[in-house]
Design a protein around this motif. Sequence first.
Motif, PDB file in Angstrom:
ATOM      1  N   TYR A   1     -15.138   2.292   9.047  1.00  0.00           N
ATOM      2  CA  TYR A   1     -13.666   2.248   9.016  1.00  0.00           C
ATOM      3  C   TYR A   1     -13.084   2.712  10.365  1.00  0.00           C
ATOM      4  O   TYR A   1     -12.258   2.026  10.981  1.00  0.00           O
TER       5      TYR A   1
ATOM      6  N   GLY B   1       0.817  -1.219   0.000  1.00  0.00           N
ATOM      7  CA  GLY B   1       0.000   0.000   0.000  1.00  0.00           C
ATOM      8  C   GLY B   1       0.845   1.261   0.000  1.00  0.00           C
ATOM      9  O   GLY B   1       2.081   1.210  -0.064  1.00  0.00           O
ATOM     10  N   GLY B   2       0.159   2.408   0.095  1.00  0.00           N
ATOM     11  CA  GLY B   2       0.862   3.691   0.053  1.00  0.00           C
ATOM     12  C   GLY B   2       1.859   3.825   1.181  1.00  0.00           C
ATOM     13  O   GLY B   2       3.055   4.112   0.961  1.00  0.00           O
ATOM     14  N   LEU B   3       1.396   3.635   2.403  1.00  0.00           N
ATOM     15  CA  LEU B   3       2.276   3.780   3.560  1.00  0.00           C
ATOM     16  C   LEU B   3       3.289   2.640   3.613  1.00  0.00           C
ATOM     17  O   LEU B   3       4.465   2.848   3.965  1.00  0.00           O
TER      18      LEU B   3
ATOM     19  N   ASP C   1      -3.931 -13.214   2.150  1.00  0.00           N
ATOM     20  CA  ASP C   1      -4.969 -12.391   2.749  1.00  0.00           C
ATOM     21  C   ASP C   1      -4.938 -12.581   4.273  1.00  0.00           C
ATOM     22  O   ASP C   1      -4.581 -13.670   4.757  1.00  0.00           O
ATOM     23  N   LEU C   2      -5.338 -11.543   4.994  1.00  0.00           N
ATOM     24  CA  LEU C   2      -5.412 -11.661   6.461  1.00  0.00           C
ATOM     25  C   LEU C   2      -6.423 -12.725   6.892  1.00  0.00           C
ATOM     26  O   LEU C   2      -6.438 -13.144   8.039  1.00  0.00           O
TER      27      LEU C   2
ATOM     28  N   LYS D   1     -11.033   0.721  13.648  1.00  0.00           N
ATOM     29  CA  LYS D   1      -9.796   1.141  14.320  1.00  0.00           C
ATOM     30  C   LYS D   1     -10.012   1.163  15.841  1.00  0.00           C
ATOM     31  O   LYS D   1      -9.096   0.839  16.604  1.00  0.00           O
TER      32      LYS D   1
ATOM     33  N   CYS E   1      -0.830  10.466   6.255  1.00  0.00           N
ATOM     34  CA  CYS E   1       0.560  10.197   5.866  1.00  0.00           C
ATOM     35  C   CYS E   1       0.679  10.084   4.356  1.00  0.00           C
ATOM     36  O   CYS E   1       0.336   9.054   3.767  1.00  0.00           O
TER      37      CYS E   1
ATOM     38  N   ASP F   1       1.121  -8.946   1.967  1.00  0.00           N
ATOM     39  CA  ASP F   1       0.017  -8.190   1.354  1.00  0.00           C
ATOM     40  C   ASP F   1      -0.745  -9.147   0.433  1.00  0.00           C
ATOM     41  O   ASP F   1      -0.196 -10.149  -0.025  1.00  0.00           O
TER      42      ASP F   1
ATOM     43  N   LEU G   1      -0.162  -2.714   8.946  1.00  0.00           N
ATOM     44  CA  LEU G   1      -0.778  -1.675   8.115  1.00  0.00           C
ATOM     45  C   LEU G   1      -1.894  -2.230   7.229  1.00  0.00           C
ATOM     46  O   LEU G   1      -2.668  -1.462   6.652  1.00  0.00           O
TER      47      LEU G   1
ATOM     48  N   SER H   1      -8.449   1.040   3.909  1.00  0.00           N
ATOM     49  CA  SER H   1      -7.978   2.295   4.498  1.00  0.00           C
ATOM     50  C   SER H   1      -8.939   3.462   4.283  1.00  0.00           C
ATOM     51  O   SER H   1      -8.591   4.608   4.586  1.00  0.00           O
TER      52      SER H   1
HETATM   53  P1  NAI Z   1      -3.515   1.454   1.445  1.00  0.00           P
HETATM   54  O1  NAI Z   1      -4.948   1.197   1.163  1.00  0.00           O
HETATM   55  O2  NAI Z   1      -2.694   2.159   0.444  1.00  0.00           O
HETATM   56  O3  NAI Z   1      -2.779   0.080   1.794  1.00  0.00           O
HETATM   57  C1  NAI Z   1      -3.394  -0.959   2.500  1.00  0.00           C
HETATM   58  C2  NAI Z   1      -2.755  -2.267   2.036  1.00  0.00           C
HETATM   59  O4  NAI Z   1      -3.379  -3.333   2.756  1.00  0.00           O
HETATM   60  C3  NAI Z   1      -2.961  -2.548   0.542  1.00  0.00           C
HETATM   61  O5  NAI Z   1      -1.725  -2.839  -0.078  1.00  0.00           O
HETATM   62  C4  NAI Z   1      -3.885  -3.736   0.518  1.00  0.00           C
HETATM   63  O6  NAI Z   1      -3.640  -4.622  -0.572  1.00  0.00           O
HETATM   64  C5  NAI Z   1      -3.593  -4.393   1.848  1.00  0.00           C
HETATM   65  N1  NAI Z   1      -4.745  -5.169   2.323  1.00  0.00           N
HETATM   66  C6  NAI Z   1      -6.026  -4.776   2.395  1.00  0.00           C
HETATM   67  N2  NAI Z   1      -6.805  -5.760   2.842  1.00  0.00           N
HETATM   68  C7  NAI Z   1      -5.987  -6.825   3.059  1.00  0.00           C
HETATM   69  C8  NAI Z   1      -6.195  -8.134   3.520  1.00  0.00           C
HETATM   70  N3  NAI Z   1      -7.428  -8.583   3.844  1.00  0.00           N
HETATM   71  N4  NAI Z   1      -5.145  -8.967   3.633  1.00  0.00           N
HETATM   72  C9  NAI Z   1      -3.888  -8.527   3.291  1.00  0.00           C
HETATM   73  N5  NAI Z   1      -3.625  -7.291   2.833  1.00  0.00           N
HETATM   74  C10 NAI Z   1      -4.667  -6.436   2.727  1.00  0.00           C
HETATM   75  O7  NAI Z   1      -3.491   2.243   2.848  1.00  0.00           O
HETATM   76  P2  NAI Z   1      -2.322   3.118   3.452  1.00  0.00           P
HETATM   77  O8  NAI Z   1      -2.601   4.537   3.198  1.00  0.00           O
HETATM   78  O9  NAI Z   1      -1.032   2.537   3.056  1.00  0.00           O
HETATM   79  O10 NAI Z   1      -2.551   2.871   5.012  1.00  0.00           O
HETATM   80  C11 NAI Z   1      -1.939   1.795   5.682  1.00  0.00           C
HETATM   81  C12 NAI Z   1      -2.630   1.604   7.025  1.00  0.00           C
HETATM   82  O11 NAI Z   1      -2.540   2.799   7.783  1.00  0.00           O
HETATM   83  C13 NAI Z   1      -4.108   1.264   6.916  1.00  0.00           C
HETATM   84  O12 NAI Z   1      -4.445   0.357   7.950  1.00  0.00           O
HETATM   85  C14 NAI Z   1      -4.791   2.588   7.170  1.00  0.00           C
HETATM   86  O13 NAI Z   1      -6.071   2.399   7.722  1.00  0.00           O
HETATM   87  C15 NAI Z   1      -3.844   3.235   8.150  1.00  0.00           C
HETATM   88  N6  NAI Z   1      -3.891   4.687   8.085  1.00  0.00           N
HETATM   89  C16 NAI Z   1      -3.340   5.332   7.009  1.00  0.00           C
HETATM   90  C17 NAI Z   1      -3.381   6.712   6.968  1.00  0.00           C
HETATM   91  C18 NAI Z   1      -2.728   7.465   5.869  1.00  0.00           C
HETATM   92  O14 NAI Z   1      -2.781   8.695   5.906  1.00  0.00           O
HETATM   93  N7  NAI Z   1      -2.111   6.820   4.879  1.00  0.00           N
HETATM   94  C19 NAI Z   1      -4.059   7.499   8.019  1.00  0.00           C
HETATM   95  C20 NAI Z   1      -4.587   6.697   9.084  1.00  0.00           C
HETATM   96  C21 NAI Z   1      -4.496   5.352   9.113  1.00  0.00           C
END
Ligand code: NAI
Length: 273
Positions: free
Chosen positions: A143, A14-16, A49-50, A147, A173, A35, A69, A73
């Motif tokens: 969502y 993912g992004g982060l 998958d989780l 959390k 982030c 992932d 992470l 999201s």
């Molecule tokens: P994102 O959506 O870009 O990445 C999430 C990743 O989790 C994806 O690569 C996706 O394929 C993977 N994923 C989703 N469901 C899955 C599953 N069932 N099994 C395995 N992998 C799975 O989100 P981002 O921005 O990278 O955020 C990462 C975490 O940080 C998330 O939990 C999000 O809720 C949390 N977060 C992020 C913020 C931000 O500003 N980027 C702000 C607050 C929280």
Amino acid sequence: MPAPRTVLLTGAAGGLGTLMRGLLPAYGYTLRLFDTVPLAGEPDAVTADLADTEALREAVRGVDAIVHLAGISLESSFEKILAANIVGTHNLYEAARAEGVPRIVFASSNHAVGFVPRPAGPVPVAPADLIPVETRRRPDTYYGLSKCFGEDLAQLYWDRHGLESVSVRIGSCFMEPSSVRMLSTWLSPGDAARLFDAALTAEGVGHSVVYGSSANTRLWWDLSSARALGYEPQDDSEQYAEKLLAEHGELDPDNPEHTRVGGPFTTDPPRRP
Ligand code: NAI
Ligand code: 15L
């Protein structure tokens, strides 16, 4: 707890996760990646998958800590949030408990407190008016609710099983803030790495809840529990203020979307930030 070296990074595609893959190795961590999305050029990454409890058990085996992470999201249907964020996070904690992993850094979110009013008044907000981590949680979406579940799960696994966690209520982030709200909530990628490193290495965290943002001039919440872990933010979104304010103007005190922590997630239906 000895300093962790091998860390499982869930949500690595993912992004982060992508940002942390670039930044965390410099702190001395060897990352194991997890992932649902395959990671090109990473032959050792776990693509699962989780929901897959066997894959999770194998993925957490032998790691010193986990940065969790993975998950949905943004707002989604309750069923999808339930599967990925609630059941999925429980599966991860169960695997960690069973394999004796001592610590998890859990990506919580500001949307766990999304309906909390942001501090009104002049910038910078007076320290006494910053939102404390102890504020009553007011999730703004399914969502955000997931959390809250994750934070409570972390507390349960500390109290019952002695598995430590730091729940990081991440603000926004991204490489740069893209809205006036994000001038308050921004967590720079560099500060995110500093915060995750502090959460991975601080002694005796039990279950700590911290806000995750940079040292923004327009900060809304109290970073003292994050600083207590040893986190020293280096960035401030103020360098983006002139441009964003020229484009969008100041936050409108009569617009509910502008007066709550969760911003666009607090509208019905929720909007993307
Ligand atoms: P994102 O959506 O870009 O990445 C999430 C990743 O989790 C994806 O690569 C996706 O394929 C993977 N994923 C989703 N469901 C899955 C599953 N069932 N099994 C395995 N992998 C799975 O989100 P981002 O921005 O990278 O955020 C990462 C975490 O940080 C998330 O939990 C999000 O809720 C949390 N977060 C992020 C913020 C931000 O500003 N980027 C702000 C607050 C929280
Ligand atoms: C979050 O929790 C989301 O995962 C992220 O995409 C942003 O929307 C962020 O919060 C935010 O509030 O800006």
